[in-house]
Design a protein around this motif. Structure first.
Motif, PDB file in Angstrom:
ATOM      1  N   HIS A  73      -8.584   0.823  -0.608  1.00  0.00           N
ATOM      2  CA  HIS A  73      -7.395   0.650   0.227  1.00  0.00           C
ATOM      3  C   HIS A  73      -6.330   1.705  -0.060  1.00  0.00           C
ATOM      4  O   HIS A  73      -5.599   2.117   0.847  1.00  0.00           O
ATOM      5  N   CYS A  74      -6.226   2.117  -1.322  1.00  0.00           N
ATOM      6  CA  CYS A  74      -5.171   3.047  -1.718  1.00  0.00           C
ATOM      7  C   CYS A  74      -5.639   4.493  -1.834  1.00  0.00           C
ATOM      8  O   CYS A  74      -4.850   5.380  -2.174  1.00  0.00           O
ATOM      9  N   PRO A 113       0.238  10.317  -0.861  1.00  0.00           N
ATOM     10  CA  PRO A 113       0.684   9.860   0.459  1.00  0.00           C
ATOM     11  C   PRO A 113       1.816  10.726   1.003  1.00  0.00           C
ATOM     12  O   PRO A 113       2.735  11.112   0.267  1.00  0.00           O
ATOM     13  N   ASN A 126       0.834  -1.199   0.000  1.00  0.00           N
ATOM     14  CA  ASN A 126       0.000   0.000   0.000  1.00  0.00           C
ATOM     15  C   ASN A 126       0.871   1.252   0.000  1.00  0.00           C
ATOM     16  O   ASN A 126       1.822   1.345   0.784  1.00  0.00           O
ATOM     17  N   ASN A 170      -3.614   6.576   9.576  1.00  0.00           N
ATOM     18  CA  ASN A 170      -3.152   7.176   8.317  1.00  0.00           C
ATOM     19  C   ASN A 170      -3.371   6.302   7.080  1.00  0.00           C
ATOM     20  O   ASN A 170      -2.552   6.292   6.165  1.00  0.00           O
ATOM     21  N   LEU A 171      -4.480   5.589   7.059  1.00  0.00           N
ATOM     22  CA  LEU A 171      -4.875   4.825   5.886  1.00  0.00           C
ATOM     23  C   LEU A 171      -6.159   5.423   5.308  1.00  0.00           C
ATOM     24  O   LEU A 171      -6.981   5.969   6.049  1.00  0.00           O
ATOM     25  N   SER A 193      -2.231  -3.497  -0.818  1.00  0.00           N
ATOM     26  CA  SER A 193      -2.888  -2.529  -1.706  1.00  0.00           C
ATOM     27  C   SER A 193      -4.282  -3.004  -2.090  1.00  0.00           C
ATOM     28  O   SER A 193      -5.020  -2.288  -2.764  1.00  0.00           O
ATOM     29  N   THR A 208     -10.458  -0.290   6.808  1.00  0.00           N
ATOM     30  CA  THR A 208      -9.429   0.254   5.937  1.00  0.00           C
ATOM     31  C   THR A 208      -8.515  -0.892   5.497  1.00  0.00           C
ATOM     32  O   THR A 208      -8.757  -2.057   5.837  1.00  0.00           O
ATOM     33  N   ALA A 209      -7.474  -0.592   4.759  1.00  0.00           N
ATOM     34  CA  ALA A 209      -6.559  -1.626   4.277  1.00  0.00           C
ATOM     35  C   ALA A 209      -6.046  -2.491   5.426  1.00  0.00           C
ATOM     36  O   ALA A 209      -5.824  -2.013   6.543  1.00  0.00           O
ATOM     37  N   HIS A 244       0.359   4.058   1.207  1.00  0.00           N
ATOM     38  CA  HIS A 244       0.259   4.818   2.455  1.00  0.00           C
ATOM     39  C   HIS A 244       1.024   4.162   3.593  1.00  0.00           C
ATOM     40  O   HIS A 244       1.373   4.827   4.566  1.00  0.00           O
ATOM     41  N   ASN A 245       1.272   2.869   3.478  1.00  0.00           N
ATOM     42  CA  ASN A 245       2.035   2.137   4.498  1.00  0.00           C
ATOM     43  C   ASN A 245       2.372   0.776   3.905  1.00  0.00           C
ATOM     44  O   ASN A 245       1.476  -0.040   3.678  1.00  0.00           O
ATOM     45  N   TYR A 248       0.971  -2.764   4.762  1.00  0.00           N
ATOM     46  CA  TYR A 248      -0.414  -3.103   4.444  1.00  0.00           C
ATOM     47  C   TYR A 248      -0.554  -3.450   2.958  1.00  0.00           C
ATOM     48  O   TYR A 248       0.219  -2.995   2.119  1.00  0.00           O
TER      49      TYR A 248
END
Length: 488
Positions: free
Chosen positions: A187-188, A484, A145, A450-451, A153, A412-413, A147-148, A151
């Motif tokens: 998720h993204c 992100p 992902n 933060n997702l 995608s 979330t993701a 964003h992190n 995790y």
């Protein structure tokens, strides 16, 4: 100006190119640079087309006159899910048993985007055979992902969502058979749209590929699958949908009578049916953060003049069961043949134990579930009896003046490999494949960890413009996609 390309819509980029304010090479090279800079962390693009794309960009810049009414995305870069055929390039679906496959022609949607002037910069990763809501396979590995990276995608179009999410392309072409565009989009934190059934040809992807298009069941399955779009800006969804839609003579489901509507000027008077929680026993309950964001969206839509109607739709439980019956009613196409060329499941398990796996654990799980549940599957006649009843029931709610508002996914993701703990959560999205309805995943917020937080808008059949119009409105209100923070 150049640094802003990676945050612009495809529509705005096309305007700059058409007015000669920027060159195609500037646009394409900037996106390739962005994609290449972060791709090693994400593993989103697994077949780069960088040199070919730059060559094409140089050629485009030499063209003196372009008809932008016929080529509305001239010079705009995009990516394609690897399972969608791109002539001369890998078309393995991330499967060991297709590891040497090269596409012999372009999928209809790919060709239509190329005809519209768009430029492919790469093919993207997916879950094995596009069958799981987490992006991982034995050939290319996992996609993380943006964003992190701890995790997923999402899947199956996880590579598309990740590369759009980090600004590598303004849009991507994926497929959606059970949420495979909308879940990774959610998720993204990008926009994902699954069109109405019978609107966009599935030609060039399972089941209308070189392996199965000759089968009598291929057209039946194709009705519930869809090419879909992932975009960083909502305004691109409708014009891109217009490009890829319409009959091609191969996908016999596609209706030539669809109307192309414009974005709504107002949502005043729309009925919004709010569905907050699960409708199937095996689903995970919606997280408090997503419920709160559903309510926030409903509140803002109500302020704009929409009528919010909380609802509980128990018949959606039957839609979940019906989704699982799609493949079982394909008499000459089986999961065994699709996943592992009818090899022994026992041998696949032994290979997995010995560290020489040829299929993913997710695919093995699907094979085992198929064996266990095969005795309870509906007959073809039973399938259509239930399907027709569900169509009548959902049509009593959805029409040209109403939509359904619900989660795309209950959370979330999730972290990598956690999908095995709750494997049915994709059904929040998948039921609209079997119901054949247009559905849009819309990013509306960021969670405490933060997702991205996204919600899903579902419209009546053939009314794709309504959920997309609401997506455009919510984007202005809540901000939509954001780059992100770690790569700003």
């Amino acid at each position: 100006m150049v640094s802003k390309f990676i945050q612009m819509s495809a529509t705005d980029i096309s305007r700059l190119i058409s007015s000669k304010q920027v060159s195609v090479y500037e646009v394409v090279s900037t996106h390739i640079e962005q994609a290449n800079r972060i791709n090693s962390k994400l593993n989103a693009i697994i077949v780069p087309h960088y040199e070919l794309a730059l060559k094409k960009a140089r050629e485009f810049d030499k063209i003196k006159t372009v008809d932008f009414t016929k080529r509305p995305f001239f010079g705009v870069p995009f990516t394609v899910k690897e399972s969608i055929s791109v002539q001369g390039f890998p078309n393995t679906y991330g499967s060991y048993y297709r590891r040497t496959d090269i596409a012999t022609n372009n999928a209809t949607s790919v060709q239509r985007l190329l005809n519209a002037g768009a430029i492919i910069i790469g093919q993207t990763n997916l879950s094995e055979l596009a069958l799981w809501p987490e992006c991982n396979n034995v050939l290319y590995g996992k996609t993380s992902n943006p964003h992190n990276i701890k995790y997923t995608s999402g899947g199956s179009s996880g590579g598309d969502a990740a590369i759009v999410g980090i600004g590598g392309v303004p849009f991507a072409l994926g497929t959606d058979g059970g949420g495979s565009v909308r879940i990774p989009a959610a998720h993204c934190g990008v926009f994902g749209h699954k069109p109405s059934s019978r609107f966009v040809p599935m030609s060039g992807h399972f089941p209308l590929d070189k392996y199965y298009s000759h089968c009598s069941s291929s057209q039946f399955i194709a009705r519930y699958f869809s090419m879909g779009l992932l975009c960083r800006k909502a305004e691109d969804l409708l014009p891109l949908l217009k490009v890829i839609s319409g009959p091609d003579g191969n996908d016999l489901n596609v209706n030539s009578c669809f109307e192309h509507h414009q974005i709504l000027n107002s949502i005043k008077g729309l009925k919004v049916y709010l569905l907050e929680d699960k409708f199937y026993p095996l689903l995970k309950r919606t997280s408090p953060e997503i419920i709160q964001n559903l309510r926030n969206v409903a509140f803002e839509l109500e302020k704009e003049g929409a009528e919010i109607i909380p609802c509980n739709l128990p018949f959606l439980n039957d839609a979940c069961d019906l989704w699982f019956d799609i493949m079982s009613n394909a008499k000459d196409i089986t999961l065994d043949s699709f996943i592992n060329n009818n090899h022994s499941i026992v041998i696949e398990v032994l290979r997995m134990i010995s560290g020489r796996k040829r299929i993913m654990p997710s695919s093995l799980l699907l094979l085992l579930l198929d064996k266990v549940s095969s005795k309870n599957k509906k007959s073809y006649d039973q399938f259509w009896k239930v399907k027709n009843r569900l169509t009548v029931q959902i049509n009593s709610y959805l029409n040209k003046k109403s939509v359904l508002l619900l989660p795309t996914f209950p959370t979330t993701a999730i972290k990598h490999n956690r999908s095995y703990l709750s494997p049915f959560d994709f059904l929040y999205a998948a039921i609209f494949n079997v119901l054949e309805l247009p559905a849009t995943s819309v990013p509306v917020s960021i969670s405490k960890n933060n997702l991205p937080i996204s919600i899903q808008i579902v419209g009546a059949h053939g009314c794709d413009h309504i959920p997309i119009s609401i997506a455009c409105y919510l984007e202005k209100l809540f901000g939509g996609w954001t780059l992100p923070s770690q790569i700003n």
